[in-house]
Write a protein that holds these residues in place. Structure first.
Motif, PDB file in Angstrom:
ATOM      1  N   GLU A  46      39.575  47.246  30.005  1.00 38.76           N
ATOM      2  CA  GLU A  46      39.306  46.815  31.370  1.00 38.76           C
ATOM      3  C   GLU A  46      37.801  46.686  31.515  1.00 38.76           C
ATOM      4  O   GLU A  46      37.075  47.666  31.342  1.00 38.76           O
ATOM      5  N   THR A 134      40.356  43.163  36.202  1.00 34.69           N
ATOM      6  CA  THR A 134      40.964  43.820  37.349  1.00 34.69           C
ATOM      7  C   THR A 134      42.404  44.140  36.979  1.00 34.69           C
ATOM      8  O   THR A 134      42.931  43.618  35.988  1.00 34.69           O
ATOM      9  N   ASP A 136      44.601  43.736  39.540  1.00 30.23           N
ATOM     10  CA  ASP A 136      45.281  43.044  40.629  1.00 30.23           C
ATOM     11  C   ASP A 136      46.263  42.012  40.071  1.00 30.23           C
ATOM     12  O   ASP A 136      45.838  41.098  39.344  1.00 30.23           O
ATOM     13  N   PRO A 137      47.557  42.126  40.387  1.00 31.35           N
ATOM     14  CA  PRO A 137      48.558  41.244  39.776  1.00 31.35           C
ATOM     15  C   PRO A 137      48.314  39.761  40.027  1.00 31.35           C
ATOM     16  O   PRO A 137      48.395  38.948  39.096  1.00 31.35           O
ATOM     17  N   THR A 139      45.582  38.134  40.774  1.00 33.13           N
ATOM     18  CA  THR A 139      44.392  37.647  40.076  1.00 33.13           C
ATOM     19  C   THR A 139      44.671  37.444  38.599  1.00 33.13           C
ATOM     20  O   THR A 139      44.309  36.415  38.011  1.00 33.13           O
ATOM     21  N   ILE A 204      55.169  40.576  40.788  1.00 32.76           N
ATOM     22  CA  ILE A 204      53.822  40.804  41.300  1.00 32.76           C
ATOM     23  C   ILE A 204      53.803  41.972  42.278  1.00 32.76           C
ATOM     24  O   ILE A 204      52.836  42.737  42.343  1.00 32.76           O
ATOM     25  N   GLN A 205      54.900  42.159  43.002  1.00 33.22           N
ATOM     26  CA  GLN A 205      54.996  43.269  43.952  1.00 33.22           C
ATOM     27  C   GLN A 205      55.770  44.447  43.359  1.00 33.22           C
ATOM     28  O   GLN A 205      56.411  45.206  44.068  1.00 33.22           O
ATOM     29  N   THR A 220      48.680  51.256  36.497  1.00 32.00           N
ATOM     30  CA  THR A 220      49.390  50.044  36.091  1.00 32.00           C
ATOM     31  C   THR A 220      48.765  49.273  34.932  1.00 32.00           C
ATOM     32  O   THR A 220      49.162  48.144  34.656  1.00 32.00           O
ATOM     33  N   GLU A 221      47.816  49.870  34.221  1.00 27.84           N
ATOM     34  CA  GLU A 221      47.121  49.095  33.196  1.00 27.84           C
ATOM     35  C   GLU A 221      48.041  48.628  32.064  1.00 27.84           C
ATOM     36  O   GLU A 221      47.779  47.599  31.425  1.00 27.84           O
ATOM     37  N   ALA A 224      49.984  45.556  33.553  1.00 23.91           N
ATOM     38  CA  ALA A 224      49.135  44.442  33.977  1.00 23.91           C
ATOM     39  C   ALA A 224      49.071  43.286  32.988  1.00 23.91           C
ATOM     40  O   ALA A 224      49.035  42.118  33.420  1.00 23.91           O
ATOM     41  N   TYR A 227      51.195  40.144  33.609  1.00 25.83           N
ATOM     42  CA  TYR A 227      50.857  39.110  34.589  1.00 25.83           C
ATOM     43  C   TYR A 227      50.102  37.951  33.949  1.00 25.83           C
ATOM     44  O   TYR A 227      50.301  36.785  34.323  1.00 25.83           O
TER      45      TYR A 227
END
Length: 260
Positions: A46, A134, A136-137, A139, A204-205, A220-221, A224, A227
């Motif tokens: 990351e 990030t 963030d899903p 993104t 995504i959710q 959640t890494e 991730a 995604y």
């Protein structure tokens, strides 16, 4: 050649001792055409802005784990560098206004080399690792969509994580094939159905919609990288999805998918 997109559960360094899982990875890579190169996105890198691994000189692997027997720190994987792929990644992401930094010191981490050793043991496929800027899903999904054209150049895009990743469940005394904890099994079942259905919104959710989501992924890494794979597959019109590996390893779901 349009290469597929993969999401795989990469395991810890002792995956190399699991003859069933290593054979599954070898069989998987043999089932599709060898790619021109590999773009690897691992749960273990990351960094923002987005960074990519060395393109000018080979450097040692990154042994990003602790407390294992010495033999796991002696593994080598000298895959060729992929400077042309780095240029393509930089150009595609730069077109979206995203900066790409070249880190000429960071070798492949275990999320990258552990599965690649089994899939391409001759280390004859150029590899570029890319960081996640990030978790963030949405993104990450859009970054994956941006990278989709690489598939038409023969690049295998791989998201490397773990379908469930709660290390409190990891119990070596119980053995690799012990029945998984109920939350791990419930999340794995949801993931299998939701990915097969192509329900991007639910994926995504995930934290709000999946059973036992916060237990399966306290952080959640490891989920991730999926995604980025989903985005690359979606943008390039990948019409097929296959769950290529399933089952559990010390309670963790090793489910993996191929798109396209």
């Amino acid at each position: 050649m349009t290469a597929p997109v993969l999401y795989l559960s990469h395991g810890a360094p002792p995956l190399a001792d699991d003859t069933r899982w290593t054979q599954q990875l070898a069989d998987w890579s043999a089932a599709f055409e060898k790619p021109k190169n590999v773009l690897m996105i691992s749960a273990h890198w990351e960094e923002a802005p987005i960074s990519v691994s060395p393109t000018t000189r080979l450097v040692p692997l990154t042994y990003d784990f602790w407390g294992f027997p010495q033999k796991y720190y002696e593994v080598e994987y000298a895959a060729p560098l992929a400077p042309e792929l780095a240029d393509s990644v930089t150009g595609l992401l730069g077109g979206r206004g995203l900066e790409v930094h070249r880190d000429e010191t960071r070798g492949l981490d275990h999320g990258a080399y552990v599965p690649l050793v089994e899939m391409y043991p001759d280390a004859d496929v150029p590899v570029l690792q890319m960081s996640m800027p990030t978790l963030d899903p949405a993104t990450l999904f859009e970054i994956g969509r941006t990278l989709a054209p690489l598939r038409d150049e023969g690049t295998l895009i791989v998201g490397s994580g773990f379908t469930t990743h709660n290390l409190r469940w990891f119990n070596p005394a119980a053995g690799a094939d012990a029945p998984p904890p109920t939350p791990s099994a419930e999340f794995d079942h949801w993931a299998a159905e939701t990915v097969a259905a192509g329900d991007i919104d639910s994926l995504i959710q995930m934290l709000d919609r999946a059973p036992a989501a916060h237990e399966a992924h306290p952080r959640t890494e490891h989920w991730a990288p999926l995604y980025l794979a989903l985005g690359a597959a979606d943008a390039s019109g990948a019409s097929t999805v296959e769950s290529t590996i399933d089952g559990f390893w010390f309670g963790l779901s090793k489910r993996s998918w191929q798109f396209g």
